[in-house]
Design an enzyme around this catalytic site. Structure first.
Site, PDB file in Angstrom:
ATOM      1  N   TRP A  94     -19.734   0.852  -5.403  1.00  0.00           N
ATOM      2  CA  TRP A  94     -18.752   1.170  -4.019  1.00  0.00           C
ATOM      3  C   TRP A  94     -17.483   1.601  -5.506  1.00  0.00           C
ATOM      4  O   TRP A  94     -17.225   0.595  -6.444  1.00  0.00           O
ATOM      5  CB  TRP A  94     -18.739   0.507  -2.929  1.00  0.00           C
ATOM      6  CG  TRP A  94     -17.562   0.665  -2.390  1.00  0.00           C
ATOM      7  CD1 TRP A  94     -16.237  -0.150  -2.916  1.00  0.00           C
ATOM      8  CD2 TRP A  94     -17.261   1.159  -2.005  1.00  0.00           C
ATOM      9  NE1 TRP A  94     -15.173   0.730  -2.243  1.00  0.00           N
ATOM     10  CE2 TRP A  94     -15.610   1.319  -1.275  1.00  0.00           C
ATOM     11  CE3 TRP A  94     -17.841   2.066  -1.044  1.00  0.00           C
ATOM     12  CZ2 TRP A  94     -14.995   1.603  -0.006  1.00  0.00           C
ATOM     13  CZ3 TRP A  94     -17.398   2.936   0.521  1.00  0.00           C
ATOM     14  CH2 TRP A  94     -16.020   2.793   0.278  1.00  0.00           C
TER      15      TRP A  94
ATOM     16  N   ASN B 265     -13.094   2.585  -5.432  1.00  0.00           N
ATOM     17  CA  ASN B 265     -11.967   2.971  -4.903  1.00  0.00           C
ATOM     18  C   ASN B 265     -10.428   2.665  -5.410  1.00  0.00           C
ATOM     19  O   ASN B 265     -10.388   3.028  -6.720  1.00  0.00           O
ATOM     20  CB  ASN B 265     -11.863   2.239  -3.255  1.00  0.00           C
ATOM     21  CG  ASN B 265     -11.939   0.874  -3.315  1.00  0.00           C
ATOM     22  OD1 ASN B 265     -12.214   0.156  -3.738  1.00  0.00           O
ATOM     23  ND2 ASN B 265     -10.741   0.407  -2.118  1.00  0.00           N
ATOM     24  N   ASP B 266      -9.967   2.310  -4.837  1.00  0.00           N
ATOM     25  CA  ASP B 266      -8.841   2.006  -5.268  1.00  0.00           C
ATOM     26  C   ASP B 266      -8.354   2.811  -6.566  1.00  0.00           C
ATOM     27  O   ASP B 266      -9.006   1.649  -7.572  1.00  0.00           O
ATOM     28  CB  ASP B 266      -7.490   1.718  -4.932  1.00  0.00           C
ATOM     29  CG  ASP B 266      -7.170   1.180  -4.046  1.00  0.00           C
ATOM     30  OD1 ASP B 266      -7.959   1.873  -3.044  1.00  0.00           O
ATOM     31  OD2 ASP B 266      -6.325   0.330  -2.592  1.00  0.00           O
TER      32      ASP B 266
ATOM     33  N   THR C 295      -6.031  -4.508  -4.701  1.00  0.00           N
ATOM     34  CA  THR C 295      -5.283  -3.811  -5.565  1.00  0.00           C
ATOM     35  C   THR C 295      -3.764  -4.491  -6.034  1.00  0.00           C
ATOM     36  O   THR C 295      -3.398  -5.159  -5.967  1.00  0.00           O
ATOM     37  CB  THR C 295      -4.860  -2.260  -4.839  1.00  0.00           C
ATOM     38  OG1 THR C 295      -5.821  -1.203  -4.917  1.00  0.00           O
ATOM     39  CG2 THR C 295      -3.640  -1.464  -5.495  1.00  0.00           C
TER      40      THR C 295
ATOM     41  N   GLU D 246       0.256   1.545   2.162  1.00  0.00           N
ATOM     42  CA  GLU D 246      -0.629   0.635   1.065  1.00  0.00           C
ATOM     43  C   GLU D 246      -0.118   1.921  -0.557  1.00  0.00           C
ATOM     44  O   GLU D 246       0.329   3.086  -0.170  1.00  0.00           O
ATOM     45  CB  GLU D 246      -1.815   1.281   1.690  1.00  0.00           C
ATOM     46  CG  GLU D 246      -2.727   0.723   2.484  1.00  0.00           C
ATOM     47  CD  GLU D 246      -3.820   0.189   3.064  1.00  0.00           C
ATOM     48  OE1 GLU D 246      -4.749  -0.088   3.287  1.00  0.00           O
ATOM     49  OE2 GLU D 246      -4.816   1.871   3.180  1.00  0.00           O
TER      50      GLU D 246
ATOM     51  N   ARG E 198       0.685  -6.615   0.514  1.00  0.00           N
ATOM     52  CA  ARG E 198      -0.333  -6.551  -0.579  1.00  0.00           C
ATOM     53  C   ARG E 198      -0.282  -5.334  -1.744  1.00  0.00           C
ATOM     54  O   ARG E 198       0.984  -4.207  -1.477  1.00  0.00           O
ATOM     55  CB  ARG E 198      -2.322  -5.833  -0.219  1.00  0.00           C
ATOM     56  CG  ARG E 198      -1.700  -4.765   1.033  1.00  0.00           C
ATOM     57  CD  ARG E 198      -3.197  -4.731   1.623  1.00  0.00           C
ATOM     58  NE  ARG E 198      -3.186  -3.068   2.118  1.00  0.00           N
ATOM     59  CZ  ARG E 198      -3.472  -3.445   4.207  1.00  0.00           C
ATOM     60  NH1 ARG E 198      -3.479  -4.472   4.728  1.00  0.00           N
ATOM     61  NH2 ARG E 198      -3.759  -2.601   3.767  1.00  0.00           N
ATOM     62  N   ASP E 199      -0.398  -4.946  -2.637  1.00  0.00           N
ATOM     63  CA  ASP E 199      -0.667  -4.000  -3.409  1.00  0.00           C
ATOM     64  C   ASP E 199       0.458  -4.102  -4.249  1.00  0.00           C
ATOM     65  O   ASP E 199       1.570  -2.657  -4.586  1.00  0.00           O
ATOM     66  CB  ASP E 199      -1.496  -2.115  -2.655  1.00  0.00           C
ATOM     67  CG  ASP E 199      -1.853  -2.075  -1.848  1.00  0.00           C
ATOM     68  OD1 ASP E 199      -3.328  -3.372  -1.731  1.00  0.00           O
ATOM     69  OD2 ASP E 199      -1.858  -1.099  -0.760  1.00  0.00           O
TER      70      ASP E 199
ATOM     71  N   TRP F 101     -10.657   6.568   4.874  1.00  0.00           N
ATOM     72  CA  TRP F 101     -11.649   5.806   5.726  1.00  0.00           C
ATOM     73  C   TRP F 101     -11.754   6.607   6.805  1.00  0.00           C
ATOM     74  O   TRP F 101     -13.096   4.755   7.297  1.00  0.00           O
ATOM     75  CB  TRP F 101     -10.334   4.535   5.598  1.00  0.00           C
ATOM     76  CG  TRP F 101     -10.039   4.331   4.005  1.00  0.00           C
ATOM     77  CD1 TRP F 101      -8.941   3.975   3.715  1.00  0.00           C
ATOM     78  CD2 TRP F 101     -10.595   3.111   3.498  1.00  0.00           C
ATOM     79  NE1 TRP F 101      -8.938   3.251   2.545  1.00  0.00           N
ATOM     80  CE2 TRP F 101     -10.372   3.144   2.106  1.00  0.00           C
ATOM     81  CE3 TRP F 101     -12.122   3.015   3.838  1.00  0.00           C
ATOM     82  CZ2 TRP F 101     -10.527   2.177   2.100  1.00  0.00           C
ATOM     83  CZ3 TRP F 101     -13.292   2.154   3.391  1.00  0.00           C
ATOM     84  CH2 TRP F 101     -11.856   1.573   1.413  1.00  0.00           C
TER      85      TRP F 101
END
Length: 550
Positions: A76, A78-79, A138, A249, A200-201, A341
């Protein structure tokens, strides 16, 4: 950002960009030549082509494995995490889970490049579940040139979200070997959760004018701003709140000069958002305005979108510190996660999951219909992948087609197309139809009446029909035809990058972009021009193979 936590790398290697990268390429210095951009815009970086042959997909590549987009070898991704430059080398990290689908939690996988086209695996730089605060999600990494944090001059400081038992906190990790390995700060977390569900992030920039570090943090339907002198102690200063875009996000905050004019230097605040209330899917929304050291004030309450496709999310932007200030403020790079998503966990890519990263783009602020707008161009460095081009001009296009066009030699190529609805044309819509294995998998088109470019995708391989309407719905972007003698007439320019399982469309010099994953059948690729009825003109059609073997 973490939605699909996943656990730890077996062989730490990813098949990347032009996956069979030669060691000679990775030794090429990042020499930069500056030339003018499209539409007479800001200067662009160009990088000399590496010596040696072009590059192709690795032998035995699976059906949907890209030739020049970044993907992991397995499991996997992602970001993206914003790249930084040290000693002529770009360092880039992305969220990775080698334990997908059974194991949970992401970590930072590290790749390096000298040209932002060819990438080298460096393995996992920050491992998950090592300090008792959860996995590694992230955030952002900065080069601490002035040793503000006390870990040494040019130490790399990474601040990111860690999540444990549903609680999100911000932790600091530091590197004294140029970003290849990191140690956790002994007093983590540097920011403990105040009781927020979404927190977050962190995106960190250096605010030179105010002698401080600035953090933008995603906090549900708002972006919180924090400042620090040392990257360890953070003070809340303000928030920017917007309803109707879902949970925000992956924020970003940066400056650019409108139309390349330093007198019109403008701040941009961006965040990944949900556009379902506007008939869109998820994407990257942004506002232009002013940052005064504590508060972002938008010039217009209405947001814009960086990309109108289904699969451009969690984007990061960065500049090149080697360039003079005027050139750095005229343009910066961007890369996004190509996935959505709504179907991210269900893609038919059996040997890896999580989609891919987009090509690196150059973005700039340009006045479009009276408004500062982020426009995108494919990085000029991608020219190192180009093979011999074929060109067709002056074709009449009807519902039955436009005659024979160049046949793609593989699933990796670029098209530069100019379509026209002239005085003698009566087609309201012109199309480029993409096929493979005797089935059309995508259509890129333009509606002259509405002034909209669009992309549609077809479910032609088993399993794709389960991805739902977010996959099959038509996605469109407004960019009026140019040079017409009457409304609904004129020309449109389309640049299309195709790479086995993705289509990226740049409309009218990048005024709009549409990014989409696609899943063709195995077999010979084809491209056909047609209309939905009536006639149009194919003024020019240029086919360029990319990442070809040889």
């Amino acid at each position: 950002m973490q939605r699909y936590s996943l656990r730890k790398l077996g062989p730490r290697a990813s098949w990347i960009a032009v996956a069979a990268v030669l060691a000679a390429v990775l030794a090429v210095a990042a020499a930069i030549a500056v030339g003018s951009g499209p539409d007479g815009g800001a200067p662009r970086e160009t990088t000399p082509a590496p010596a040696g042959p072009n590059f192709g997909r690795p032998e035995g590549a699976s059906q949907f494995r890209p030739a020049y987009h970044l993907t992991p070898e397995k499991e996997w991704m992602n970001d993206p995490q914003r790249p930084f430059l040290l000693d002529g080398v770009w360092h880039y990290y992305y969220l990775y889970n080698p334990d997908h689908p059974e194991g949970n939690g992401t970590e930072w996988f590290h790749v390096t490049s000298t040209d932002l086209v060819h990438w080298k695996d460096e393995g996992v730089a920050i491992e998950k579940f090592k300090n008792g605060l959860g996995d590694i999600e992230t955030g952002s990494a900065v080069v601490d040139t002035d040793n503000t944090a006390g870990f040494g001059k040019d130490a790399v400081i990474a601040v990111m979200t860690q999540q444990d038992k549903g609680v999100q906190r911000q932790s600091l990790f530091y590197s004294t070997d140029k970003g290849f390995s990191f140690k956790p700060y002994e007093r983590n977390p540097v920011m403990d959760n105040p009781g927020a569900q979404h927190w977050r992030d962190p995106k960190i920039i250096r605010d030179t004018a105010n002698g401080q570090w600035v953090m933008a943090l995603a906090e549900g339907e708002k972006i919180g701003f924090y400042t620090s002198r040392d990257l360890k102690d953070w003070r809340y200063v303000s928030a920017f709140e917007r309803r109707g875009l879902g949970i925000l996000e992956c924020p970003d905050l940066f400056q650019l000069d409108v139309d390349g004019d330093p007198a019109k230097r403008t701040w941009v605040l961006a965040a990944s958002a949900n556009g379902s209330e506007e008939g869109r899917t998820t994407g990257v929304a942004y506002w232009t305005g002013n940052w005064d050291g504590t508060t972002f004030t938008p010039a217009d309450d209405r947001h814009q979108w960086l990309d109108a496709g289904s699969d451009f999310y969690a984007a990061v932007t960065w500049d090149d510190p080697r360039l003079p200030e005027g050139q750095r403020m005229a343009s910066r790079h961007a890369i996004g996660w190509m996935n959505n998503w709504a179907y991210a966990r269900d893609l038919p890519t059996a040997d890896w999951q999580g989609g891919a990263d987009s090509i690196v783009r150059d973005i700039r602020l340009k006045t479009v219909r009276g408004k500062p707008t982020l426009v995108s161009s494919p990085s000029k460095a991608l020219s190192v992948l180009e093979g011999a081009a074929e060109t067709v001009t002056g074709r009449r296009v009807t519902e039955d087609g436009a005659g024979e066009l160049p046949v793609p030699g593989s699933g990796a190529y670029r098209l530069d197309v100019t379509l026209e609805r002239g005085p003698d044309d009566d087609a309201s819509e012109a199309q480029l139809r993409f096929g493979s294995g005797s089935a059309e998998f995508a259509t890129v088109g333009y509606d002259f009446e509405d002034g909209n470019a669009f992309v549609t995708r077809s479910a032609v391989v088993p399993g794709v029909e389960s991805l739902g309407s977010v996959f099959t719905d038509r996605r469109s972007a407004s960019s009026p035809p140019r040079g017409g003698s009457a409304p609904g007439r004129g020309t449109v320019e389309l640049t299309v990058f195709v790479d086995y399982s993705s289509v990226e469309v740049f409309v009218n010099g990048g005024e709009q972009t549409l990014t989409s994953l696609v899943f063709p059948r195995e077999g010979q690729h084809t491209v056909a021009a047609a209309t939905a009825g009536g006639s149009a003109t194919l003024k020019s059609f240029k086919y360029t193979p990319l990442a070809t073997a040889g």
